[in-house]
Design a protein around this motif. Structure first.
Motif, PDB file in Angstrom:
ATOM      1  N   TRP A 219      -3.981   5.252  14.187  1.00 39.51           N
ATOM      2  CA  TRP A 219      -3.491   4.737  12.909  1.00 39.51           C
ATOM      3  C   TRP A 219      -4.706   4.663  12.005  1.00 39.51           C
ATOM      4  O   TRP A 219      -5.506   3.743  12.079  1.00 39.51           O
ATOM      5  N   LEU A 220      -4.841   5.677  11.162  1.00 38.46           N
ATOM      6  CA  LEU A 220      -6.106   5.822  10.440  1.00 38.46           C
ATOM      7  C   LEU A 220      -5.913   5.824   8.932  1.00 38.46           C
ATOM      8  O   LEU A 220      -6.748   6.299   8.175  1.00 38.46           O
TER       9      LEU A 220
ATOM     10  N   PRO B  74     -17.442  -0.836  11.882  1.00 40.35           N
ATOM     11  CA  PRO B  74     -16.437  -1.909  11.905  1.00 40.35           C
ATOM     12  C   PRO B  74     -15.050  -1.431  12.347  1.00 40.35           C
ATOM     13  O   PRO B  74     -14.332  -2.186  12.993  1.00 40.35           O
ATOM     14  N   ALA B  75     -14.682  -0.214  11.995  1.00 44.16           N
ATOM     15  CA  ALA B  75     -13.330   0.245  12.313  1.00 44.16           C
ATOM     16  C   ALA B  75     -13.072   0.307  13.816  1.00 44.16           C
ATOM     17  O   ALA B  75     -11.945   0.208  14.273  1.00 44.16           O
TER      18      ALA B  75
ATOM     19  N   ALA C   1     -17.595  -7.064  10.242  1.00 46.82           N
ATOM     20  CA  ALA C   1     -17.863  -6.279   9.046  1.00 46.82           C
ATOM     21  C   ALA C   1     -19.314  -5.826   8.973  1.00 46.82           C
ATOM     22  O   ALA C   1     -19.623  -4.798   8.382  1.00 46.82           O
TER      23      ALA C   1
ATOM     24  N   PHE D 268      -5.869   3.502   6.571  1.00 45.28           N
ATOM     25  CA  PHE D 268      -6.819   2.808   5.696  1.00 45.28           C
ATOM     26  C   PHE D 268      -8.178   3.497   5.657  1.00 45.28           C
ATOM     27  O   PHE D 268      -8.771   3.683   4.608  1.00 45.28           O
ATOM     28  N   MET D 269      -8.660   3.881   6.830  1.00 45.24           N
ATOM     29  CA  MET D 269      -9.960   4.566   6.857  1.00 45.24           C
ATOM     30  C   MET D 269      -9.944   5.808   5.983  1.00 45.24           C
ATOM     31  O   MET D 269     -10.900   6.123   5.296  1.00 45.24           O
ATOM     32  N   ASP D 270      -8.837   6.508   6.025  1.00 45.69           N
ATOM     33  CA  ASP D 270      -8.740   7.788   5.345  1.00 45.69           C
ATOM     34  C   ASP D 270      -8.324   7.618   3.886  1.00 45.69           C
ATOM     35  O   ASP D 270      -9.079   7.880   2.963  1.00 45.69           O
ATOM     36  N   MET D 271      -7.124   7.104   3.681  1.00 46.77           N
ATOM     37  CA  MET D 271      -6.534   7.076   2.355  1.00 46.77           C
ATOM     38  C   MET D 271      -7.168   6.029   1.450  1.00 46.77           C
ATOM     39  O   MET D 271      -7.474   6.278   0.295  1.00 46.77           O
ATOM     40  N   VAL D 272      -7.382   4.821   1.968  1.00 49.46           N
ATOM     41  CA  VAL D 272      -7.847   3.733   1.117  1.00 49.46           C
ATOM     42  C   VAL D 272      -9.377   3.706   1.046  1.00 49.46           C
ATOM     43  O   VAL D 272      -9.972   3.702  -0.022  1.00 49.46           O
ATOM     44  N   ASN D 273     -10.012   3.713   2.214  1.00 50.07           N
ATOM     45  CA  ASN D 273     -11.477   3.576   2.225  1.00 50.07           C
ATOM     46  C   ASN D 273     -12.201   4.874   1.896  1.00 50.07           C
ATOM     47  O   ASN D 273     -13.370   4.859   1.558  1.00 50.07           O
ATOM     48  N   ASN D 274     -11.504   5.994   2.084  1.00 50.05           N
ATOM     49  CA  ASN D 274     -12.133   7.289   1.838  1.00 50.05           C
ATOM     50  C   ASN D 274     -13.375   7.472   2.709  1.00 50.05           C
ATOM     51  O   ASN D 274     -14.400   7.982   2.268  1.00 50.05           O
ATOM     52  N   GLN D 275     -13.269   7.011   3.958  1.00 50.50           N
ATOM     53  CA  GLN D 275     -14.420   7.088   4.868  1.00 50.50           C
ATOM     54  C   GLN D 275     -14.463   8.381   5.667  1.00 50.50           C
ATOM     55  O   GLN D 275     -15.384   8.580   6.451  1.00 50.50           O
TER      56      GLN D 275
ATOM     57  N   TYR E 195       0.817  -1.224   0.000  1.00 45.31           N
ATOM     58  CA  TYR E 195       0.000   0.000   0.000  1.00 45.31           C
ATOM     59  C   TYR E 195       0.849   1.272   0.000  1.00 45.31           C
ATOM     60  O   TYR E 195       0.360   2.349   0.274  1.00 45.31           O
TER      61      TYR E 195
END
Ligand code: SF4
Lengths: 717, 65, 126
Positions: free
Chosen positions: A513-514, A568-569, A563, A516-523, A295
Motif C-alpha cells: 500500500w504505497l 520512516p515509511a 519521523a 501516500f509515498m507515491d502520490m502524496v509524498n512524491n518520494q 485524499y
C-alpha cells in the motif's frame, strides 16, 4: 437450540490418537494431514528443508499445496487442499498481533493459488495442540465436523448432519457441544463458513474466538479468494480445536526475556501513542474512512470516484456511536492495538434472523468502503447488517462489495436490467436491493447466484448472454486474475496500480500500500524508486504471513521518533522488533536482510506456482483501466482540473478547446504506457524475465531452485 | 509559486503551515513538515510562515492500508 | 479499599521494603523481583507501587485480573496468558515482570514491607 439432539446425531467416522508434545522454539515439527474422502488422519514430519526454505505460515501452506495438486487440478477436485498454518512466531502473547493464521488453497475465483490472513484463536491453539499446519484434503460424503482435542491428543472426524450452516448459529452450537463447562469455551476455536458458500465462488472462512466478557462468539475472517467455498465443497461444516492452558511460553522460545522485553516496549508504545495517532483502540480501522475520503481514495460507485460528500456519514465518529468499546478487543492475547471492535444488541432488520438481537463483529474499513461507499450506500445501519450477514453466510465482504458495485454500474448503463436481475433495482445506493442480493446468495436463488460468480465470470456471462461490449466491461470490472479489488482507488498512484496488478494472488493491498509515498509524498519519482518499493514492501509484508503476524501493529502505530529515522515509511524500529522476536522464538540469528530473503524465496515460489497452474505470466498482471484512470467522460469531468493539468504538464498538451473524449484518450494512452514501464522495471528488480517469469539465476541465488521448481520455470522460459 | 512535495503549488500571502494543510486537505494524523529542509514542529504550524519560492515537504508517514 | 500508601518525603531509600517484598513473594532477596521499587534522584526518593486503581482489570484479555473483596487488585495466575499488556499499560508503572516468570506480579497490599520500613514512609490504609 437443542444441543443434545444435535450431538446425538453425530457419528464417529475416524479417530486418531497422538501424544501432545511440547513445541520447540516455535515449531511443533509436525503437521496434521486429514483426508475426508478416505477418513484418514495422520501426522507428517515438518522437515528442516521446509523450515529453511519456507519458514512457516503461508510458506508451509504453499509447499503442501504444491505437492498436492497438478496443473490440471481444479478448486473443486478432491485433491485440492485447505492448509491452515500459524507460523513459528504465531501464538506468542507478548508482542501485539501474533495470532494470525495463513490459509492457502486453490481459489474458485482465480483457479490458482490463494492465500488469506486471519485472526482468531484457531492457529495458535492448533499449534499448541502440536501441529504447525493442518492440511485438509478430500471431499466428505456427508457433512462432517473435525474435532481436535489438543490436551487429550484426540482427533475425530464426525458426521454432523444437524448443525446449522450459518456461522453465528453453527459456531455457538459447536461451543455448546465441545465445551465441558461454560468456562471451557475460551479454550475453543472454530473454522467455519456459511450457507452462501455453497452457492457462490467467494465464500470465506470464519475463525472464531470466545469473548469471555460479552459471553459471545466472535468471528474473524479469512476473506479473500473463496476458500470458504472450498471448505463447503469438501462438506466440512467446521473444524474445531480445543486446547486448555494458554501461557506465555508455550512456543518454548529460545529467549523468553527478549520476547518479554520487546513485547512490553511495544505495549508501552501503544499506550503512549495510540491516542495521538490512529486511535485504533477505540475506532479500529474505521479511522481510515475519513482519510481515504479526504485524499480521494475512498471508492465510490464502483471506483469511479474517490470521495463523496456523504463520506462523513460512514466515518469513525458514526462507528464509535455504535460500538461497544472494550479495552481488550484484540483478536489474540496480547494485541493491545485492540482493533477488533464489537457491536452489541444489534437488532437485525432483514432476512431469516430478522428481529433477533445479536452481538456482532464491527465492520472494518474494507467492508465499510466495499458494501458502503463503493455501492453508493452511506448508511451505517445497512453496513452493520450487511457485515453480519456476510459473516454468518460466509461471504467475503470485499468481493461482495466490489462485485455488487460492478453490477450496479452495469445496471445503470443498461447492460443488465430488471428482467435479468429478477426484479432487483440495482441502482447505486439502493441498499434494499443490495441486501436482497446477499440473502439470495444464502438461499442459492435468483440473481444472487450470478452475482456470486464474481466480477470476471459476470463479465464473461454478460458478453455471452446479453451481447454486452467486452471492452467496457473489462474497463470497469475491478478484478485482476479473477479476484475482486480491495477498496482503494489507485488512479493517482502508479505504484499502487502495480501493487494491485502484480500481487501474486490478485489485487489485495496486503502486498503493498504505497499510495501516500507515491502520490502524496512524491518520494518515488523514478521507475527505479518505484520498482524498489514494489520489491521491498511486498517482500516485507509477505514475511508477516510466514511467521504468523498481523500487519497492523507494524504501521498503524509508530514510535515517537519514527519521523527522524532514515526510512520512516519502513518503520525501522518495528522491523527490528520483528527480527528480534523471530530470533527470540526460533533461536536463529536473522537480520533485516535475511528477513527479506526468507520472503523472496516464498514469494518467488508462489509466482512459480502460479505459472505451474497456467497463470503467472505478464498477461495475468493486466489491470482494468478503471484502476488506472477515468474510463468515462463523467469521471474525467468530475476531476477535470487535475487531469487537464496533468496533460499539460506531462504531455505538453494544449487542453483548451479539446473535447473530453480526446483528452480521455490521450490520458489513457499515457497512463497505460506508464503501467507497462512500471511492470518492466519491477520484473527486472525482482529478477524476472520481461514476461514475469523468475529467472533461473534468481531462483538459484535465493536457494529456492528445487528441481520441481526449476522444471516449471524451464518449460515456460 | 512554491513547491509542495516537489510539485508546484500556488503561493499566497500569510501562508502558514496550517493554512497550507487545509488548502491541500492534508488531514492524515501522522505527517512531518519541512520548509527548505528545516523540520517544523507541530506546535509551530499555526505560526510558521511559508514564503514565495519555498520548498515545502509534507511527508505522510505510512505505507499502510 | 486496602492499599499501600507512600510518603516519599520520609523515605530514606534504604531498600528494606524491596527485599522484604521479594523475599515474601519469591523467597529471594532481589529488588528486581519486588512489587515495590525505590528510586532516588537529586537526593529525593521515588516510590513506585500499585495504587489499586484497577486500570489493568479491563485491559486483561484473559480476564485474569480482578478486585478482591478488600478492594485489592489481584492476578489469577492460572488464567494469565502472560501477554504483559498490563505491564505496558499500568499508569503507575507498578505492574512488574521478571524473565524468570511467565506471569507479571504486583503489590497486593499485604503490608509486610510497611512493618519493616524503619522510617514510616509506607503504610497500609484500609
Ligand atoms: S491489530 Fe487488530 S487485527 Fe491485528 S492482531 Fe491486533 S486485534 Fe487482531
Amino acid at each position: 437450540m437443542n444441543v443434545e439432539k444435535i450431538k446425538a446425531a453425530h457419528k464417529l467416522l475416524a479417530e486418531f490418537k497422538y501424544t501432545p508434545g511440547k513445541l520447540d522454539k516455535g515449531y511443533a515439527n509436525k503437521s496434521l494431514y486429514i483426508n475426508v474422502s478416505e477418513n484418514k488422519i495422520e501426522a507428517k514430519p515438518v522437515t528442516e528443508m521446509m523450515k529453511e526454505k519456507f519458514t512457516g505460515g503461508r510458506g508451509f501452506g504453499l509447499w503442501y499445496l504444491w505437492n498436492a495438486v497438478t496443473p490440471e487440478t481444479k478448486w473443486n477436485d478432491p485433491e485440492n487442499e485447505i492448509i491452515i498454518s500459524p507460523g513459528p512466531v504465531g501464538g506468542i502473547t507478548q508482542y501485539p498481533g501474533a495470532g494470525k493464521s495463513l490459509v492457502v488453497s486453490l481459489s474458485p475465483l482465480t483457479g490458482s493459488v490463494m492465500d488469506s490472513n486471519v485472526g482468531g484463536h484457531f492457529g495458535p491453539l492448533l499449534k499448541f495442540s502440536g501441529w504447525d499446519a493442518l492440511e485438509l484434503q478430500g471431499k466428505a460424503e456427508k457433512d462432517v465436523v473435525i474435532f481436535i482435542d489438543g490436551n487429550a491428543g484426540i482427533i475425530r472426524i464426525e458426521e454432523a448432519p444437524e448443525e446449522a450452516l450459518d456461522s453465528h448459529l453453527l459456531v455457538e452450537q459447536l461451543y455448546e457441544i465441545y465445551a465441558d463447562t461454560p468456562e471451557d469455551k475460551r479454550n475453543i476455536s472454530v473454522v467455519s463458513t456459511g450457507a452462501a458458500a455453497e452457492h457462490i465462488l467467494y465464500g470465506m472462512l470464519n475463525f472464531s474466538l470466545y469473548d469471555t466478557r460479552r459471553k459471545a462468539v466472535r468471528l474473524k475472517q479469512a476473506g479473500r479468494g473463496g476458500i470458504g467455498t472450498v471448505l463447503r465443497d469438501k462438506k466440512v461444516k467446521a473444524i474445531v480445536v480445543k486446547f486448555k492452558g494458554v501461557k506465555g511460553n508455550l512456543n518454548n522460545p529460545a529467549d523468553f526475556a527478549a520476547l518479554a522485553k520487546t513485547g512490553i516496549k511495544m505495549h508501552k508504545e501503544i499506550h503512549a501513542g495510540d491516542d495521538k495517532q490512529c486511535q485504533m483502540r477505540v475506532r479500529g480501522t474505521t479511522y481510515l474512512v475519513k482519510i481515504m475520503n479526504d485524499y480521494d481514495l475512498l471508492p465510490v460507485c464502483n471506483f469511479k470516484y474517490g470521495s463523496h460528500p456523504d463520506g462523513n456519514k460512514i466515518a469513525a465518529p458514526k462507528w464509535i456511536e455504535n460500538f461497544n468499546i472494550g479495552k481488550a478487543d484484540g483478536c489474540w492475547y496480547g494485541c493491545t492495538l485492540s482493533c477488533s471492535k464489537v457491536i452489541c444488541d444489534y437488532e437485525l432488520k432483514t432476512g431469516p434472523y430478522k428481529g433477533q438481537k445479536v452481538v456482532t463483529d464491527a465492520p472494518e474499513y474494507e467492508t465499510i468502503a466495499g458494501v458502503g461507499s463503493n455501492c453508493g450506500i452511506f448508511d451505517p445501519q445497512f453496513i452493520i447488517e450487511a457485515n453480519f450477514y456476510c459473516d454468518t453466510y460466509g461471504v467475503d465482504t470485499i468481493s461482495f462489495g466490489t462485485t455488487t458495485a460492478f453490477l450496479m454500474e452495469c445496471y445503470e448503463n443498461g447492460i443488465i436490467n430488471r428482467q435479468i436481475t429478477g426484479g432487483l433495482d440495482l441502482r447505486f445506493g439502493n441498499q434494499d436491493a443490495a441486501m436482497e442480493l446477499l440473502h439470495q446468495m444464502a438461499r442459492g436463488e435468483g440473481f444472487g447466484r450470478i452475482a456470486g460468480l464474481g466480477v470476471r465470470k459476470c463479465k464473461e456471462l454478460f458478453v455471452r448472454e446479453y451481447g454486452a461490449g467486452a471492452a467496457f466491461l473489462n474497463d470497469i470490472g475491478m478484478e485482476v486474475k479473477g479476484l475482486e479489488y480491495a477498496e482503494y482507488v489507485s488512479k493517482e498512484s502508479l505504484v499502487q496500480q502495480g501493487g494491485f496488478g502484480m500481487a501474486n494472488k490478485g489485487p489485495q493491498h496486503d502486498e503493498a500500500w504505497l499510495i501516500f509515498m507515491d502520490m502524496v509524498n512524491n518520494q518515488l519519482p523514478t521507475f527505479e524508486n518505484k520498482a524498489e518499493a514494489l520489491h521491498y514492501f511486498p517482500m516485507f509484508r509477505t514475511w508477516l504471513g510466514l511467521v504468523g503476524l498481523c500487519k497492523l501493529p507494524w504501521n498503524d502505530i509508530v514510535p515517537e521518533n519514527n519521523a527522524q529515522t532514515d526510512e520512516p515509511a519502513k518503520i525501522p524500529e518495528h522491523v527490528q522488533n520483528y527480527v528480534d522476536i523471530f530470533n527470540a522464538v526460533t533461536g536463529k540469528n536473522i537480520d533485516k536482510k535475511e528477513m527479506i530473503l526468507q520472503s523472496e524465496r516464498v514469494y518467488n515460489f508462489q509466482k512459480v506456482f502460479n505459472i505451474k497452474m497456467g497463470f503467472g505470466t505478464r498477461e495475468h498482471d493486466k489491470i482494468p483501466y478503471r484502476s488506472v484512470g477515468p474510463v468515462t467522460v463523467e469521471e474525467y469531468e468530475s476531476r477535470q482540473d487535475r487531469y487537464d493539468s496533468q496533460l499539460k504538464e506531462l504531455l505538453g498538451m494544449e487542453t483548451e478547446g479539446k473535447s473530453t473524449e480526446e483528452k480521455l484518450k490521450a490520458l489513457r494512452e499515457y497512463r497505460e504506457a506508464q503501467y507497462e514501464k512500471l511492470v518492466d522495471a519491477v520484473y527486472e528488480r525482482r529478477g524476472w524475465t520481461p514476461n514475469g517469469i523468475p529467472k533461473l539465476e534468481t531462483l538459484q541465488k535465493l536457494g529456492i531452485d528445487l528441481p520441481e521448481v526449476v522444471e516449471v520455470v524451464q518449460k515456460s522460459l | 509559486m512554491i513547491k509542495v512535495n516537489g510539485r508546484n503549488f500556488e503561493w499566497e500571502k500569510n501562508l502558514t503551515v496550517t493554512k497550507l494543510l487545509q488548502k491541500k486537505n492534508y488531514t492524515f494524523p501522522s505527517i512531518v513538515v519541512q520548509i527548505n529542509g528545516k523540520f517544523i514542529p507541530q506546535a509551530q504550524y499555526e505560526t510558521a510562515l511559508i514564503n514565495d519560492g519555498d520548498d515545502v515537504k509534507v511527508i505522510h508517514l505510512t505505507s499502510g492500508g | 479499599m486496602k492499599k499501600l500508601v507512600t510518603k516519599e518525603d520520609s523515605c530514606t531509600a534504604c531498600g528494606t521494603c524491596e527485599l522484604v517484598c521479594s523475599k515474601t513473594y519469591f523467597k529471594e532477596e532481589n529488588r528486581e523481583k519486588a512489587c515495590i521499587r525505590i528510586e532516588t534522584a537529586n537526593g529525593k526518593s521515588k516510590i513506585t507501587t500499585c495504587t489499586q486503581c484497577g486500570e489493568c482489570i479491563d485491559l486483561c484479555p484473559a480476564e485474569a485480573i480482578y478486585r478482591d473483596k478488600n478492594g485489592v487488585v489481584r492476578i489469577k495466575k492460572n488464567l494469565c496468558a502472560g501477554c504483559f499488556a498490563c505491564v505496558g499499560f499500568c499508569p503507575e508503572a507498578a505492574m512488574f515482570h521478571h524473565s524468570d516468570y511467565i506471569e507479571p506480579y504486583k503489590c497486593i497490599a499485604c503490608g509486610l514491607c510497611a512493618k519493616e520500613c524503619p522510617s514510616g514512609a509506607i503504610s497500609i490504609e484500609e
